[in-house]
Motif scaffolding. Structure first.
Motif, mmCIF file in Angstrom:
data_model
loop_
_atom_site.group_PDB
_atom_site.id
_atom_site.type_symbol
_atom_site.label_atom_id
_atom_site.label_comp_id
_atom_site.label_asym_id
_atom_site.label_seq_id
_atom_site.Cartn_x
_atom_site.Cartn_y
_atom_site.Cartn_z
ATOM 1 N N GLU A 18 44.782 -4.077 29.408
ATOM 2 C CA GLU A 18 45.775 -3.742 28.391
ATOM 3 C C GLU A 18 46.854 -4.806 28.265
ATOM 4 N N GLU A 19 47.295 -5.370 29.406
ATOM 5 C CA GLU A 19 48.368 -6.367 29.342
ATOM 6 C C GLU A 19 47.943 -7.618 28.582
ATOM 7 N N GLN A 21 45.518 -7.396 26.045
ATOM 8 C CA GLN A 21 45.375 -6.939 24.664
ATOM 9 C C GLN A 21 46.715 -6.972 23.935
ATOM 10 N N GLN A 22 47.798 -6.694 24.665
ATOM 11 C CA GLN A 22 49.124 -6.694 24.050
ATOM 12 C C GLN A 22 49.554 -8.080 23.579
ATOM 13 N N LEU A 23 48.955 -9.119 24.152
ATOM 14 C CA LEU A 23 49.294 -10.489 23.762
ATOM 15 C C LEU A 23 48.392 -11.033 22.660
ATOM 16 N N ASP A 25 47.803 -10.342 19.550
ATOM 17 C CA ASP A 25 48.316 -10.552 18.200
ATOM 18 C C ASP A 25 49.605 -11.363 18.173
ATOM 19 N N LYS A 26 50.028 -11.845 19.327
ATOM 20 C CA LYS A 26 51.241 -12.662 19.377
ATOM 21 C C LYS A 26 50.867 -14.141 19.288
ATOM 22 N N GLN A 100 51.651 -13.335 31.113
ATOM 23 C CA GLN A 100 52.722 -14.055 30.438
ATOM 24 C C GLN A 100 52.746 -15.513 30.851
#
Length: 223
Positions: A18-19, A21-23, A25-26, A100
């Protein structure tokens, strides 16, 4: 029962944490002149490759985050390599913010396991160094799609001719060869921003973090 199963294979169906997947679209930060690099060989540095990678950054004006996985047994050798190398290094033991760190890096040096796909998702250009036999097809396949830059680690292995193998046997590694090849490829990463951008864009086109959604949608059709 008895029907041929649907095979959902390839990078379109990769299941990412998940961590990551959150990136997906950034937009990753972009610098024509790279400032930050990353070295990661997974949870355990089986071939003691991290010190070789560190040496390759000698005299480059970069900050390099070095990931020390929970199974590393060569921390002393890594620290010794850092002291002998003219560059700025951050030694990070099993960091919680690895996604990150990948996202912020201008490029990375990595083994050829699942970490490679995470780097492609975060838009991080990758220099891939296979550590075991079953990582070679991954490096070879991604290299053939111009998604990563490969490093050859065994004089008896050709990236163009090797047959796919699930054999997890450690590869024979020539430390001097690894360091010299890496120096050349790092120079390319530093001096050729257009090439680096192409690797970033191609990697993200292959791994977009939507594998779970595609599998779910396919299962809905079958229900």
């Amino acid at each position: 029962v008895g029907e041929k199963p649907d095979m959902l294979l390839g990078t379109d169906y990769l299941l990412m944490r998940e961590e990551f997947q959150q990136l997906a679209d950034k937009t990753p930060p972009w610098r024509d002149s790279p400032h930050r690099a990353l070295i990661t060989f997974g949870g355990s540095d089986m071939n003691n490759a991290t010190p070789d990678a560190i040496h390759a950054f000698d005299s480059f004006e970069l900050t390099v985050d070095v990931i020390i996985g929970p199974g590393f047994t060569n921390t002393d050798e890594i620290q010794k390599a850092v002291r002998r190398t003219d560059a700025e290094f951050n030694l990070l033991e099993d960091p919680d913010n690895l996604p990150q760190l990948m996202f912020n890096a201008d490029f990375a040096v990595s083994a050829g396991g699942s970490t490679v796909y995470e780097l492609l998702l975060t838009g991080t250009p990758v220099i891939g160094i296979p550590q075991t036999g079953n990582q070679i097809p991954i490096i070879e396949g991604l290299s053939s799609k111009d998604a990563i830059l490969p490093i050859e680690v065994d004089s008896n292995i050709s990236f163009n001719s090797i047959q796919s193998s699930a054999n997890p046997q450690l590869l024979n590694v020539d430390s001097n060869s690894i360091t010299e090849q890496l120096k050349n490829v790092i120079t390319r990463m530093v001096s050729n921003p257009s090439s680096r951008r192409e690797f970033r864009d191609q990697g993200r086109s292959l791994v977009d973090g939507k594998g779970a959604a595609r599998i779910y949608n396919h299962m809905e059709i079958l229900i």
